[in-house]
Design an enzyme around this catalytic site. Structure first.
Site, PDB file in Angstrom:
ATOM      1  CB  CYS A 388     -15.363  -8.446 -91.988  1.00 45.24           C
ATOM      2  SG  CYS A 388     -15.064  -9.834 -93.094  1.00 45.24           S
ATOM      3  CB  CYS A 391     -11.856  -7.344 -93.343  1.00 39.02           C
ATOM      4  SG  CYS A 391     -13.244  -7.215 -94.501  1.00 39.02           S
TER       5      CYS A 391
END
Length: 468
Positions: A388, A391
């Protein structure tokens, strides 16, 4: 529960970003110690900006960096605080679609003053510096020194500094991270498992630290550089991956003044203006990066064929411009867009949030943590997926949070909540999207979800301090 919880072993520490200006020297503070509260802030909304006038003063220079306005304006005038206005960058990109690179550069420098900097790779993007020079405005230039560049590139950096009378702001990778990578996997592990992990340590994380001191940055991306990943880049955009000094999504603007320019026209410009170029270009190099991952291209080959030639051509991005990769392409490659896969076809995804101050929670471990009604100490845990981009964007601030909370009585953990754990995390841990941050209080069974999209270390620390 200790048997169900394992600590990661990689230590993370800070790094300094050498500071320079356009033709003057600056004295500023280290990015890691700069507090956003020391200067007026724009609201953390997509498409917002703060107008800051360029400064004419010439303060002294030190070897660390923070936004110039933070040091040069100790007490900003009241009228400056009112100059907050909404900017629709999608609309601005359309308006500038037919503008020249010089016009676009002038607009970028006018809007952001000393809170914007040019990212210089040591290749033909030296044209950006010439455009900035021609505007007559002050400008900043930074570069990522990975420690593995060609000697010719270092010589070129020196030549550019002397030609324009500037000091390039160099950003270096964290020595502890590099040491851990090389000791664990060797000097050339990227030939076996993909370039993404090495690029993350040597380029992406240093870039993230650099951009945390800016409101905008300027790149040399062009649509014709990589048809698989750059064919749709806009003139200007809200950065989809990285965060600026205010933190959170929408806090950084990305300018691509040469997006619509053909490579041959860039080279015609360099020759016409008698601009110094990297001598590697004379040896057949077109796109230039680190020495082990760059090679000359043959006549008729696309320029990106010289980068990471052992990987899938669709993913010729190191992570600096990962927002260019479409989500389906990244998923098909290996879940994080690095083009590498194991022999059996399964994905090789380097983990993130690696620090000796972070606890890696297993499924059983977080289940037990969630069941406890009387915890000995509170916990803050991030639910994440290593592929991600959001993230990855908050990795630096979360690791720094773990360092600050070490020994404070608050445990900092991570739980990988994608794949087979995703449904459990959605049903039991309030997972809505990645990343999700939860605080487990000392005397309460139900975790408290962090409600903000601001993921800088100060905001996360304020959340913890309010609840522990």
């Amino acid at each position: 529960m200790a048997s169900l919880i394992s600590s990661s072993s990689t230590a993370i520490s800070g790094s300094n970003f050498a500071r320079s200006g356009a033709s003057y020297e600056l004295k500023v503070s280290q990015i890691g110690s700069f507090r956003v509260s020391d200067r007026p802030r724009a609201h953390n909304l997509s498409h917002r900006r703060l107008s800051v006038k360029a400064l004419n003063a010439e303060p002294k220079r030190s070897d660390s960096v923070a936004p110039l306005a933070a040091t040069a304006i100790a007490a900003p005038p009241a009228e400056l605080e009112e100059k907050i206005e909404v900017e629709d960058y999608d609309q601005l990109a359309k308006e500038l679609e037919n503008a020249s690179p010089l016009e676009i550069m002038d607009k970028a420098l006018e809007k952001f003053g000393n809170d914007i900097a040019i990212a210089f790779s040591g290749a033909e993007d030296v044209a950006l510096i010439e455009y900035a020079h021609l505007t007559g405005r002050p400008f900043r230039v930074f570069s990522l020194d990975t420690g593995r560049l060609n000697p010719e590139t270092y010589q070129f950096f020196d030549k550019v500094e002397k030609h324009y009378g500037i000091r390039i702001e160099y950003m270096f990778p964290d020595a502890v991270e590099v040491q851990a990578l090389v000791r664990n996997k060797g000097l050339y592990s990227f030939y076996e498992d993909g370039h993404q992990e090495c690029c993350r340590v040597r380029k992406v994380r240093p870039l993230r630290r650099a951009l945390k001191g800016l409101r905008a940055w300027i790149t040399g991306q062009r649509k014709d550089q990589s048809p698989g990943t750059r064919s749709e880049i806009p003139i200007v955009q809200v950065d989809p991956v990285f965060e600026g000094m205010d933190g959170g999504i929408g806090s950084l603007v990305k300018w691509n003044p040469a997006a619509n320019v053909d490579g041959k026209d860039i080279w015609n410009f360099l020759r016409a203006m008698n601009i110094p170029v990297n001598s590697l270009h004379l040896q057949g190099y077109v796109s230039i990066g680190c020495e082990p991952c760059t090679r000359p291209v043959l006549p008729g080959q696309h320029e990106r064929e010289g980068r990471w030639w052992w990987e899938d051509a669709k993913a010729k991005e190191c992570g600096l411009h990962k927002g260019n990769l479409k989500l389906d392409d990244a998923a098909q490659l290996n879940g994080n867009g690095n083009g590498a896969a194991k022999a059996n076809g399964t994905a090789t995804i380097p983990d993130i949030f690696n620090s000796q101050n972070l606890v890696t929670l297993s499924r059983t471990g977080i289940e037990n943590l969630a069941k406890l009604e009387e915890r000995k100490e509170p916990w803050i845990v991030v639910l994440y997926a290593p592929w991600c981009q959001f993230c990855q964007a908050m990795e630096g601030s979360y690791v720094e949070l773990a360092e600050k909370l070490a020994g404070s009585g608050v445990k900092v953990g991570k739980f990988r909540a994608d794949g087979e754990h995703k449904e459990f995390a959605k049903q039991e841990l309030q997972l809505g999207s990645f990343p999700t941050v939860l605080f487990f209080p000392k005397h309460s069974s139900r975790p408290i979800k962090y409600p903000s999209e601001k993921r800088d270390v100060d905001s996360l620390m304020a959340f913890v301090n309010a609840l522990r």
